[in-house]
Design a protein around this motif. Structure first.
Motif, PDB file in Angstrom:
ATOM      1  N   LEU A  55       0.836  -1.209   0.000  1.00 42.18           N
ATOM      2  CA  LEU A  55       0.000   0.000   0.000  1.00 42.18           C
ATOM      3  C   LEU A  55       0.866   1.253   0.000  1.00 42.18           C
ATOM      4  O   LEU A  55       0.533   2.253  -0.644  1.00 42.18           O
ATOM      5  N   LEU A  86      -3.162   6.229   5.119  1.00 44.84           N
ATOM      6  CA  LEU A  86      -3.630   5.884   6.459  1.00 44.84           C
ATOM      7  C   LEU A  86      -4.952   5.099   6.455  1.00 44.84           C
ATOM      8  O   LEU A  86      -5.047   4.055   7.107  1.00 44.84           O
ATOM      9  N   PRO A  87      -5.988   5.572   5.720  1.00 45.75           N
ATOM     10  CA  PRO A  87      -7.247   4.814   5.741  1.00 45.75           C
ATOM     11  C   PRO A  87      -7.068   3.372   5.270  1.00 45.75           C
ATOM     12  O   PRO A  87      -7.700   2.466   5.788  1.00 45.75           O
ATOM     13  N   LEU A  88      -6.158   3.179   4.287  1.00 43.38           N
ATOM     14  CA  LEU A  88      -5.975   1.840   3.736  1.00 43.38           C
ATOM     15  C   LEU A  88      -5.252   0.923   4.717  1.00 43.38           C
ATOM     16  O   LEU A  88      -5.275  -0.298   4.576  1.00 43.38           O
ATOM     17  N   ILE A 127      -5.861   0.731   7.941  1.00 41.94           N
ATOM     18  CA  ILE A 127      -6.665   0.355   9.106  1.00 41.94           C
ATOM     19  C   ILE A 127      -7.049  -1.129   9.128  1.00 41.94           C
ATOM     20  O   ILE A 127      -6.905  -1.774  10.175  1.00 41.94           O
ATOM     21  N   PRO A 128      -7.499  -1.717   7.995  1.00 43.24           N
ATOM     22  CA  PRO A 128      -7.806  -3.154   8.052  1.00 43.24           C
ATOM     23  C   PRO A 128      -6.619  -4.006   8.507  1.00 43.24           C
ATOM     24  O   PRO A 128      -6.779  -4.884   9.351  1.00 43.24           O
ATOM     25  N   ILE A 136      -6.087  -3.576  12.252  1.00 44.63           N
ATOM     26  CA  ILE A 136      -7.123  -4.246  13.053  1.00 44.63           C
ATOM     27  C   ILE A 136      -6.888  -5.756  13.073  1.00 44.63           C
ATOM     28  O   ILE A 136      -6.836  -6.383  14.135  1.00 44.63           O
ATOM     29  N   PHE A 137      -6.712  -6.343  11.872  1.00 44.53           N
ATOM     30  CA  PHE A 137      -6.584  -7.801  11.839  1.00 44.53           C
ATOM     31  C   PHE A 137      -5.204  -8.252  12.279  1.00 44.53           C
ATOM     32  O   PHE A 137      -5.052  -9.341  12.819  1.00 44.53           O
TER      33      PHE A 137
END
Lengths: 256, 221
Positions: free
Chosen positions: B144, B167-169, B171-172, B175-176
């Motif tokens: 990314l 940054l938004p990309l 987040i997944p 989290i995982f």
């Protein structure tokens, strides 16, 4: 639709359409707000539940504007359609504003209803992320000066964002959930008809508001570009004249 | 294959021979990790609770903040144009550069994670899950970051905008990554679910990144 790729045609077409759009928007808002204030209050939340009529339509538009923006970008990328690029560029700030409006109305609602301005709940977080994605997208248009290049790069940003929105939404939901699930689904509605009518009118009013703002904003950009083109032409003429007169002056001074 | 291998070696040696090499990356991790106990207090239970998250965030930041380097130097001396037009597919060239960046930035962290884990009182048995999940997750993060770097390749001082964009990309993965590490460390029921999703996200990112970056570099040229 492709006939409108020509800015002159678009200006004529949108100039005729715009007054009607604005009148429809104002009419829908008048009707919607009347319905909102005559609709029954929620028995638990009282007048507070009326925030719903601004909150839900903004949330819907914040997402719909992103999809619209990406589609407009694809159209511009594939068919080299300059007006589609402009539509995408101008949809972004409007969408960002609606995302911010969703966050602000949500916070105003959250404080009395949940007892806190902000929680890191799945839906709040995903709207917040959507807002950041809008900012990133707007930044691209700002930092790349060549507008043709910016349009192509912005398309990639929008495309990558579009692929990631479902992934982000899914992962944030996995992470934490407090917000109520969606009340309007295709199988039916959990909202009483008396409130639903008002809500649907507000959805329509917001959609028309978005369309009107987009038209105004695209028209402004076309006018700005034309004004800049004219300025450049005048400037070039001035420079050419100055050059000529300087050269003439030098030639006159030369002794023969 | 041979030119790609040569490019891989070139990128890694360029990274390690300029400006402090691996020490630079490791120094960054040490500084951030040392700052945390001062920020939140030295209580060991608290540190144990936040250690997995902190180490993930540090990894994420390191990759984000160094993203600009992936293409910037090559653009400046003109070798980027040559690399993209000569021989191998541009997508392959980008994939190789991405992997080289991963070796330079993410691998050093994986190597010193045991030490950083000790400093942050990482829960017992948490080390191997952490290294495994970071290994998988960091590949996706580098992918990314490559997209961000290619989009802003012609912009000077693009770091802040890359952060905003990428940054938004991230987040997944964050989290995982954190939940996979936690699930494996504490052996919760179905400890592999989050790990599988993390792997899926990384693989998707690795597939999308070369194509998106190639398009972006073409548009920027």
């Amino acid at each position: 639709m492709f006939g409108l790729a020509n800015p002159t045609k678009f200006m004529r077409f949108s100039g005729i359409l715009l007054p009607y759009l604005i009148i429809t928007t104002l009419g829908l808002f008048g009707w919607g707000l009347y319905m909102v204030f005559t609709a029954p209050e929620d028995y638990l939340q009282g007048p507070l539940s009326r925030i719903l009529y601004v909150h839900a339509p903004s949330a819907y538009l914040a997402q719909a504007a992103y999809v619209f923006m990406a589609l407009a970008n694809f159209t511009g990328y594939i068919w080299r359609h300059p007006l589609a690029d402009m539509a995408a560029k101008n949809a972004a700030p409007i969408g960002a504003t609606f995302a911010l409006l969703t966050i602000i109305t949500g916070m105003l609602w959250g404080k009395p209803a949940w007892g806190t301005w902000w929680v890191w709940d799945a839906r709040l977080t995903s709207v917040f992320i959507l807002f950041i994605m809008y900012l990133g997208y707007i930044a691209i248009w700002q930092v790349i000066e060549d507008q043709v290049k910016a349009a192509r790069v912005a398309t990639i940003v929008a495309a990558v964002g579009l692929i990631n929105i479902p992934i982000i939404k899914f992962s944030v939901e996995w992470w934490n959930t407090l917000h109520q699930p969606a009340s309007l689904t295709t199988s039916g509605s959990a909202i009483h008809p008396s409130m639903l009518t008002a809500l649907l009118i507000m959805f329509a009013a917001f959609t028309f508001l978005f369309t009107s703002l987009l038209f105004i904003s695209i028209r402004t950009e076309i006018n700005r570009r034309r004004a800049r083109a004219m300025e450049m032409r005048i400037l070039q003429q001035n420079i050419a004249q100055t050059n000529l007169s300087t050269r003439a002056a030098i030639n006159n001074q030369e002794p023969d | 294959m041979k030119p790609l291998l040569a490019l891989f070696k070139r990128d890694i040696s360029l990274f390690f021979r300029s400006g402090g090499g691996a020490g630079q990356a490791i120094g960054f991790y040490l500084v951030v990790v040392i700052l945390f106990p001062f920020g939140v207090g030295p209580e060991l239970n608290l540190l144990a609770r936040i250690s997995i998250g902190v180490l993930w965030v540090v990894l994420l930041l390191a990759i984000l903040l160094s993203a600009e380097r992936i293409f910037a130097d090559d653009l400046e001396d003109g070798s980027l144009t040559l690399l993209l037009t000569a021989g191998p597919l541009p997508e392959m060239v980008i994939l190789v550069k991405l992997l080289a960046h991963w070796v330079s930035i993410a691998l050093p962290l994986l190597v010193i994670t045991p030490l950083l884990g000790l400093l942050l009182n990482l829960p017992a048995g948490g080390l191997w899950p952490l290294v495994l999940c970071m290994f998988i997750g960091s590949l996706g993060l580098c992918a990314l970051a490559t997209i961000g770097a290619s989009i802003l390749v012609s912009i000077r001082r693009a770091n802040q905008i890359i952060s905003l964009l990428i940054l938004p990309l991230y987040i997944p993965t964050l989290i995982f990554g954190v939940s996979a590490t936690t699930d494996l460390t504490f052996q919760l029921d179905q400890p592999y679910t989050a790990l599988l999703i993390l792997t899926a996200i990384s693989l998707i990112s690795l597939i999308i990144a070369p194509f998106a970056a190639a398009q972006a570099l073409k548009a920027n040229a």
